[in-house]
Scaffold this active site. Sequence first.
Site, PDB file in Angstrom:
ATOM      1  N   GLU A 171     -12.194   3.621  -1.388  1.00 15.52           N
ATOM      2  CA  GLU A 171     -11.676   4.707  -2.233  1.00 15.52           C
ATOM      3  C   GLU A 171     -11.424   4.256  -3.657  1.00 15.52           C
ATOM      4  OE1 GLU A 171      -8.080   5.905  -0.326  1.00 15.52           O
ATOM      5  OE2 GLU A 171      -9.090   6.831   1.374  1.00 15.52           O
ATOM      6  N   ASN A 210     -13.167  -3.366   2.181  1.00 13.62           N
ATOM      7  CA  ASN A 210     -14.115  -2.260   2.317  1.00 13.62           C
ATOM      8  C   ASN A 210     -15.065  -2.248   1.130  1.00 13.62           C
ATOM      9  OD1 ASN A 210     -13.048  -1.162   4.733  1.00 13.62           O
ATOM     10  ND2 ASN A 210     -11.385  -0.201   3.571  1.00 13.62           N
ATOM     11  N   ASP A 253       0.847  -1.193   0.000  1.00  9.28           N
ATOM     12  CA  ASP A 253       0.000   0.000   0.000  1.00  9.28           C
ATOM     13  C   ASP A 253       0.884   1.245   0.000  1.00  9.28           C
ATOM     14  OD1 ASP A 253      -3.212   0.521   0.967  1.00  9.28           O
ATOM     15  OD2 ASP A 253      -1.811   2.200   1.121  1.00  9.28           O
ATOM     16  N   ILE A 254       0.484   2.233  -0.781  1.00  7.41           N
ATOM     17  CA  ILE A 254       1.292   3.458  -0.920  1.00  7.41           C
ATOM     18  C   ILE A 254       1.266   4.298   0.358  1.00  7.41           C
ATOM     19  CG2 ILE A 254      -0.503   5.029  -1.812  1.00  7.41           C
ATOM     20  CD1 ILE A 254       1.518   5.859  -3.986  1.00  7.41           C
ATOM     21  N   HIS A 283     -10.235  -5.033  -3.398  1.00  9.05           N
ATOM     22  CA  HIS A 283      -8.890  -5.250  -2.855  1.00  9.05           C
ATOM     23  C   HIS A 283      -9.004  -5.657  -1.405  1.00  9.05           C
ATOM     24  CE1 HIS A 283     -10.042  -1.030  -2.562  1.00  9.05           C
ATOM     25  NE2 HIS A 283      -9.375  -0.979  -1.418  1.00  9.05           N
ATOM     26  N   MET A 284      -8.127  -6.536  -0.990  1.00  5.78           N
ATOM     27  CA  MET A 284      -8.073  -6.972   0.397  1.00  5.78           C
ATOM     28  C   MET A 284      -6.828  -6.387   1.034  1.00  5.78           C
ATOM     29  SD  MET A 284      -8.638 -10.774   1.815  1.00  5.78           S
ATOM     30  CE  MET A 284      -7.211 -11.478   1.018  1.00  5.78           C
ATOM     31  N   HIS A 285      -7.021  -5.690   2.159  1.00  5.24           N
ATOM     32  CA  HIS A 285      -5.896  -5.154   2.916  1.00  5.24           C
ATOM     33  C   HIS A 285      -5.361  -6.255   3.824  1.00  5.24           C
ATOM     34  CE1 HIS A 285      -6.934  -0.771   2.260  1.00  5.24           C
ATOM     35  NE2 HIS A 285      -8.117  -1.311   2.028  1.00  5.24           N
TER      36      HIS A 285
HETATM   37  P1  AMP Z   1      -9.850   1.511   0.317  1.00  9.95           P
HETATM   38  O1  AMP Z   1     -10.120   2.667   1.244  1.00  9.95           O
HETATM   39  O2  AMP Z   1     -10.234   0.181   0.922  1.00  9.95           O
HETATM   40  O3  AMP Z   1     -10.452   1.716  -1.063  1.00  9.95           O
HETATM   41  O4  AMP Z   1      -8.284   1.439   0.178  1.00  9.95           O
HETATM   42  C1  AMP Z   1      -7.576   1.935  -0.927  1.00  9.95           C
HETATM   43  C2  AMP Z   1      -6.115   1.794  -0.587  1.00  9.95           C
HETATM   44  O5  AMP Z   1      -5.377   1.933  -1.780  1.00  9.95           O
HETATM   45  C3  AMP Z   1      -5.599   2.845   0.406  1.00  9.95           C
HETATM   46  O6  AMP Z   1      -5.039   2.191   1.541  1.00  9.95           O
HETATM   47  C4  AMP Z   1      -4.530   3.593  -0.406  1.00  9.95           C
HETATM   48  O7  AMP Z   1      -3.433   4.002   0.374  1.00  9.95           O
HETATM   49  C5  AMP Z   1      -4.164   2.564  -1.466  1.00  9.95           C
HETATM   50  N1  AMP Z   1      -3.613   3.089  -2.708  1.00  9.95           N
HETATM   51  C6  AMP Z   1      -4.124   4.087  -3.466  1.00  9.95           C
HETATM   52  N2  AMP Z   1      -3.348   4.310  -4.549  1.00  9.95           N
HETATM   53  C7  AMP Z   1      -2.325   3.412  -4.466  1.00  9.95           C
HETATM   54  C8  AMP Z   1      -1.183   3.139  -5.278  1.00  9.95           C
HETATM   55  N3  AMP Z   1      -0.943   3.829  -6.409  1.00  9.95           N
HETATM   56  N4  AMP Z   1      -0.341   2.159  -4.881  1.00  9.95           N
HETATM   57  C9  AMP Z   1      -0.564   1.463  -3.760  1.00  9.95           C
HETATM   58  N5  AMP Z   1      -1.635   1.676  -2.955  1.00  9.95           N
HETATM   59  C10 AMP Z   1      -2.501   2.647  -3.289  1.00  9.95           C
END
Ligand code: AMP
Length: 117
Positions: free
Chosen positions: A96, A88, A31-32, A101-103
């Site tokens: 977002e 989420n 994650d960025i 995606h799975m964290h």
């Molecule tokens: P969510 O709130 O579950 O949609 O999580 C989206 C996640 O994507 C967040 O934790 C961001 O930090 C991550 N994210 C967004 N853009 C990037 C990227 N270019 N590379 C890696 N992670 C990202």
Amino acid sequence: MMHSSVFSKIIHREIYANILYQDELVTAFCDISPKAPIHILIVPNVVIPTINHVTIEHEAILGRMLTTAAKIAKQEGIAEDGYRLILNCNRHAGQEIYHVHMHLLGGCALGPIISLY
Ligand code: AMP
């Protein structure tokens, strides 16, 4: 080729991410904006916008997301202490990026899941 989500661009190497694992079904990358010492995203290679869009045809992908999480947790040395997996869906969960995606979060004690009421 143009891809419709930032995660598709990562999967197809159109933008950079630290990719830890990729196979024919899923990709895992850091994650960025990490929220824990280890914060990895595991995503399907095809765009599924939200968990509301999953169908029986996606079961192999969803299963692979879990086996990949277990494999990466072991590789990262956090399997024994433990970790948290989060998916989420839509605005109340703060989604977002509209590409499922799975964290995978770990590397420290994460505390209890927060209760909001
Ligand atoms: P969510 O709130 O579950 O949609 O999580 C989206 C996640 O994507 C967040 O934790 C961001 O930090 C991550 N994210 C967004 N853009 C990037 C990227 N270019 N590379 C890696 N992670 C990202």
